[in-house]
Design an enzyme around this catalytic site. Structure first.
Site, mmCIF file in Angstrom:
data_model
loop_
_atom_site.group_PDB
_atom_site.id
_atom_site.type_symbol
_atom_site.label_atom_id
_atom_site.label_comp_id
_atom_site.label_asym_id
_atom_site.label_seq_id
_atom_site.Cartn_x
_atom_site.Cartn_y
_atom_site.Cartn_z
ATOM 1 N N TRP A 115 0.793 -1.284 0.035
ATOM 2 C CA TRP A 115 -0.039 -0.088 -0.024
ATOM 3 C C TRP A 115 0.830 1.224 -0.060
ATOM 4 O O TRP A 115 0.555 2.344 -0.611
ATOM 5 C CB TRP A 115 -0.981 0.045 1.316
ATOM 6 C CG TRP A 115 -1.772 1.338 1.362
ATOM 7 C CD1 TRP A 115 -3.079 1.349 0.934
ATOM 8 C CD2 TRP A 115 -1.353 2.462 2.099
ATOM 9 N NE1 TRP A 115 -3.451 2.693 1.190
ATOM 10 C CE2 TRP A 115 -2.462 3.209 2.067
ATOM 11 C CE3 TRP A 115 -0.355 2.754 2.780
ATOM 12 C CZ2 TRP A 115 -2.591 4.549 2.593
ATOM 13 C CZ3 TRP A 115 -0.216 4.162 3.250
ATOM 14 C CH2 TRP A 115 -1.356 4.848 3.305
ATOM 15 N N HIS A 116 1.896 1.075 0.704
ATOM 16 C CA HIS A 116 2.857 2.385 0.875
ATOM 17 C C HIS A 116 3.651 2.721 -0.590
ATOM 18 O O HIS A 116 3.838 3.856 -0.873
ATOM 19 C CB HIS A 116 3.986 2.121 1.917
ATOM 20 C CG HIS A 116 3.550 2.237 3.341
ATOM 21 N ND1 HIS A 116 2.723 1.136 4.073
ATOM 22 C CD2 HIS A 116 3.142 3.195 4.029
ATOM 23 C CE1 HIS A 116 2.473 1.517 5.031
ATOM 24 N NE2 HIS A 116 2.658 2.969 5.357
ATOM 25 N N GLY A 117 3.591 1.694 -1.466
ATOM 26 C CA GLY A 117 4.287 2.330 -2.722
ATOM 27 C C GLY A 117 4.612 0.972 -3.420
ATOM 28 O O GLY A 117 4.688 -0.356 -2.988
#
Lengths: 348, 468
Positions: B319-321
């Protein structure tokens, strides 16, 4: 009523604490005066406490320069160092800058640090004239760095050419600049907080950071032909003017790019400007020296870049003690033979 | 337009002024919605269309879910709604990463540029629409009939681009009440905003000038410098994101809205499980409620529970990247959470020992060290840089020493702040105060403003979490 009283007290307290904190950790008041030829110069005798990069406390001399009182040595060489903030060296204590380093190593030389932050090539003739009015000058070192090409073009002022396309005059008069600074001189001369805030405001309005030079890591683009031509004209004009006062030599301070295990190379832009300056010096029959290999050797030996400070940034910014020593060595190596000649009764 | 910029200040004051002039609820809702789209469009006007379409889609399918009594149809509508939102997110955020990974798996060289620009905050507003659709399907919340209110829920500018992730159940009821601009809320909100700005500009931004060069070229620096860089980054990311969240909460408060708490001093945690209850709370609770529990949580046996944890944290990392570094970061956190659960089960009978100061100190130190070390894959741009960082960090490497006094000062400030929170919480509990006439409050605010003016770097770094 209590609200207004509290607000007034809080504001005063904050201003007071701000002044104390600024003086302790950021900067001293900037007691400068406007100079029509050089822009802002320090008032004679003021002490400057510099903590933005490094940690230097230095008292200016009667000419507002970061040097001991101006004097002349009758035997030996009186040498002027012309340059910008790299030569002025407020980031280190006086004894650590390259002018003092050279003077301490050489028995025959009086090295005058005539560096001033913000000065470019175009300002050097005026500075040299002022020094020459005070003492006999035997040699002038012009200390340039990678950013001087742009700085020189930016501060070119009004250039006058003759009919043959020869540059015959440069007018760098500072007229309407810094009007706010001039009008409120009393406040800025005495308040470190006001000085600091004005500088920040100025940088914010100009959209710059504190260390524009230091943080300039954008990809390098070759200057245009017209820019090169203009720089060559200015370089030729300035060096010829300086040569009327004393012989001139160029010392170039490049920027390095660092790799692991103590390896480093000249940055692309630095190498480019180094070769430009070498070529122009050759054309004008002026001695040219680059500090590049001294820097590279110093980094390989100490694993410490010659520029940058723990409290600002490593690998960027102004010369640290190691960098000043590296430049100082260049000067010493160049001047020492003259001293030897003098010791044996030869000419300098 | 970031919160600490002059343009935002002018924008926000304009919004406040408009809200003060137009007192009708409907008008205020429209003002906030238009302001939110202006705020979002400041980055890229084109993507306003994306957020508009995403919102309308989720709202329309919400109505369909609500209108039908057929459970199968409800599930289908939910599937279509969620698939669209996730599809948009996957395209913008993961398409290039997936294609690259596919090529790499086949041993091919990826030489293309798909030219996909990541819309700011897409991960945040996508999760908000998902939570609405899922909660609606589960019957936890009533349908939102008003498209305006729903669009405002998705696009509410204080938390639009970097959270906190707001649930429909928390936000939509606030729109049913009167939007109230009160001096009390403004005073409290301004203090929260200032607290966040202090963390962001004074601590995080100053840390970034030290952290960025070190993480860019770890091969140049000594092990001591790399350790200091790691400590600095741990503080930077906390103060950057916590500061942003606090500013968002403060801005929302001034507008009359309450947003959920997003950080609760995570570096004081004594286990990695506790860390995730204190770090990015709105995301971790979202992942818990909509992924971990949806997968089955701990209801299907121990082995499945650990796999659920791993899946949740892997996806949380992703989700963060779109990078394997984030996958690794999530996986390591997943493993740590699983190990902690096993440890917790097996030491259940030693609760007295666990309560001792020595055990607590060891637990706190090991959690802090572990969480900090895991920021290395999170921060490094790729695997090779991460390998260099780790090998030099533990190898006692020689290199440039850069022991930055400002960084050490700021680290000390943060340590003192945490100590006060832990041992003298009453001091910090005085803020935010709703009594601006108190001398102490005024003095604290005045000094904070002065500190920002004097010491904040001139160029504010973008918020770290904007990229997610």
């Amino acid at each position: 009523m209590a609200v207004f009283r509290n607000t007034a007290i809080v504001t005063l307290l904050c201003l007071l604490i701000g002044e104390v904190v600024t003086r302790a950790f950021i900067t001293s008041p900037s007691p400068a005066k406007s100079d029509p030829e050089l822009g802002w110069v320090y008032r004679p005798g003021v002490e400057i406490f510099h903590t933005k990069e490094g940690w230097g406390r230095n008292q200016m001399n009667a000419l507002g320069l970061n040097d001991s009182p101006l004097h002349e040595i009758p035997v030996g060489q009186n040498i002027a160092i012309l340059g910008d903030s790299f030569a002025e060296a407020l980031q280190v204590d006086r004894q650590d800058n390259f002018s003092e380093y050279a003077e301490a190593q050489l028995s025959c030389a009086n090295v005058v640090n005539a560096g001033r932050s913000g000065m470019a090539l175009t300002h050097f003739p005026a500075m040299a004239r002022r020094l020459a009015a005070e003492i006999r000058l035997d040699l002038i070192y012009v200390v340039l760095n990678s950013w001087d090409f742009d700085d020189t073009l930016q501060h070119a002022g009004k250039l006058t050419y003759d009919d043959d396309g020869q540059l015959i005059d440069i007018d760098v008069q500072f007229r309407q600049q810094h009007s706010l600074r001039r009008k409120a001189a009393v406040i800025f001369d005495n308040s470190a907080l006001a000085t600091h805030l004005l500088e920040r405001l100025k940088l914010m309005l100009e959209g710059r950071t504190v260390q524009t030079q230091a943080t300039n890591t954008q990809s390098f683009e070759n200057p245009s032909d017209s820019e090169l031509r203009q720089f060559a004209d200015i370089f030729g004009f300035v060096t010829s003017k300086l040569s009327e006062i004393a012989p001139v030599k160029i010392v170039y301070i490049p920027r390095l790019e660092y790799s692991d295990s103590g390896r480093s190379t000249l940055s692309e832009d630095s190498y480019y400007y180094q070769e430009i300056l070498r070529e122009l010096s050759l054309k004008s029959d002026i001695q040219f020296a680059s500090v590049g290999s001294n820097f590279q050797n110093a980094y390989a030996l100490h694993l410490k870049p010659p520029v940058g400070f723990h409290n600002a940034g490593i690998k960027m910014g102004h010369l640290n003690e190691l960098g000043h020593a590296a430049v100082g060595k260049i000067l010493v190596e160049d001047i020492a033979p003259t001293c030897a000649n003098l010791a044996f009764g030869g000419e300098g | 337009m970031i919160f600490t910029s002059l343009s935002f200040l002018l924008f926000f004051l304009s919004v406040l002024l408009l809200l003060a002039v137009f007192k009708r609820q409907a008008a205020r809702t429209y003002i906030l919605l238009i302001a939110s789209y202006v705020f979002y469009g400041w980055w890229s006007p084109v993507f306003v269309l994306l957020i508009l379409v995403t919102s309308v889609w989720a709202w329309a399918f919400g109505l369909l879910i609500d209108r039908t009594d057929d459970e199968v149809k409800k599930s289908r509508y939910l599937f279509v709604s969620v698939a669209f939102s996730l599809g948009v997110l996957a395209y913008y955020k993961y398409a290039e990463f997936l294609a690259q990974s596919f090529y790499a798996a086949l041993g091919w060289q990826w030489t293309y540029d798909l030219g996909i620009v990541l819309p700011v905050g897409i991960s945040f507003f996508t999760f908000q629409t998902l939570s609405y659709s899922i909660d609606l399907r589960k019957g936890k919340i009533p349908v939102c009939e008003s498209p305006t209110k729903f669009m405002l829920f998705v696009a509410f500018f204080p938390q639009l681009v970097a959270g906190p992730i707001v649930r429909a159940s928390d936000f939509l009821p606030q729109l049913e009440k009167k939007i109230r601009i009160s001096s009390k809320n403004i005073v409290i909100g301004a203090q929260l905003f200032l607290g966040g700005a202090l963390q962001k500009t004074l601590i995080a931004d100053n840390m970034s000038t030290f952290v960025d060069p070190i993480f860019a070229e770890p091969a140049l620096y000594s092990a001591e410098t790399l350790w200091l860089g790691l400590a600095a980054y741990s503080i930077q990311i906390f103060c950057d994101f916590c500061g942003y969240s606090l500013m968002a909460i403060g801005i929302a408060k001034m507008l009359g809205f309450d947003l959920p708490e997003n950080f609760r001093m995570p570096y004081l945690s004594r286990s990695i499980t506790e860390f995730w209850r204190r770090w990015h709370i709105s995301l971790s609770s979202w992942l818990r409620d909509y992924l971990y529990i949806a997968l089955g949580g701990n209801r299907k046996g121990k082995a499945r529970m650990y796999s659920h944890l791993m899946i949740t944290m892997l996806l949380g990392g992703l989700w963060h990247g779109a990078s394997w570094n984030f996958v690794l970061w999530g996986a390591l956190h997943g493993i740590a959470l699983a190990i902690h659960k096993i440890w917790d089960d097996r030491t259940r009978d030693y609760s007295e020992l666990k309560a001792t100061p020595l055990y607590s100190s060891i637990a706190w130190l090991s959690t802090l060290t572990f969480a900090a070390l895991l920021w290395i894959p999170f921060r490094c741009v790729d695997f090779p840089t991460m390998q260099v960082y780790v090998s030099r960090l533990f190898g006692g490497a020689d290199g440039i020493d850069w022991i930055n006094p400002q960084v050490i000062t700021l680290l000390s400030v943060v340590v003192i702040w945490h100590l006060i929170y832990q041992f003298k919480p009453a001091v910090l509990a005085k803020f935010p105060s709703d009594n601006p006439e108190r001398f102490g409050v005024q003095f604290a605010l005045g000094i904070s403003i002065f500190a920002i003016i004097l010491f904040a770097p001139l160029q504010t770094s973008p918020f770290v979490y904007f990229q997610f």
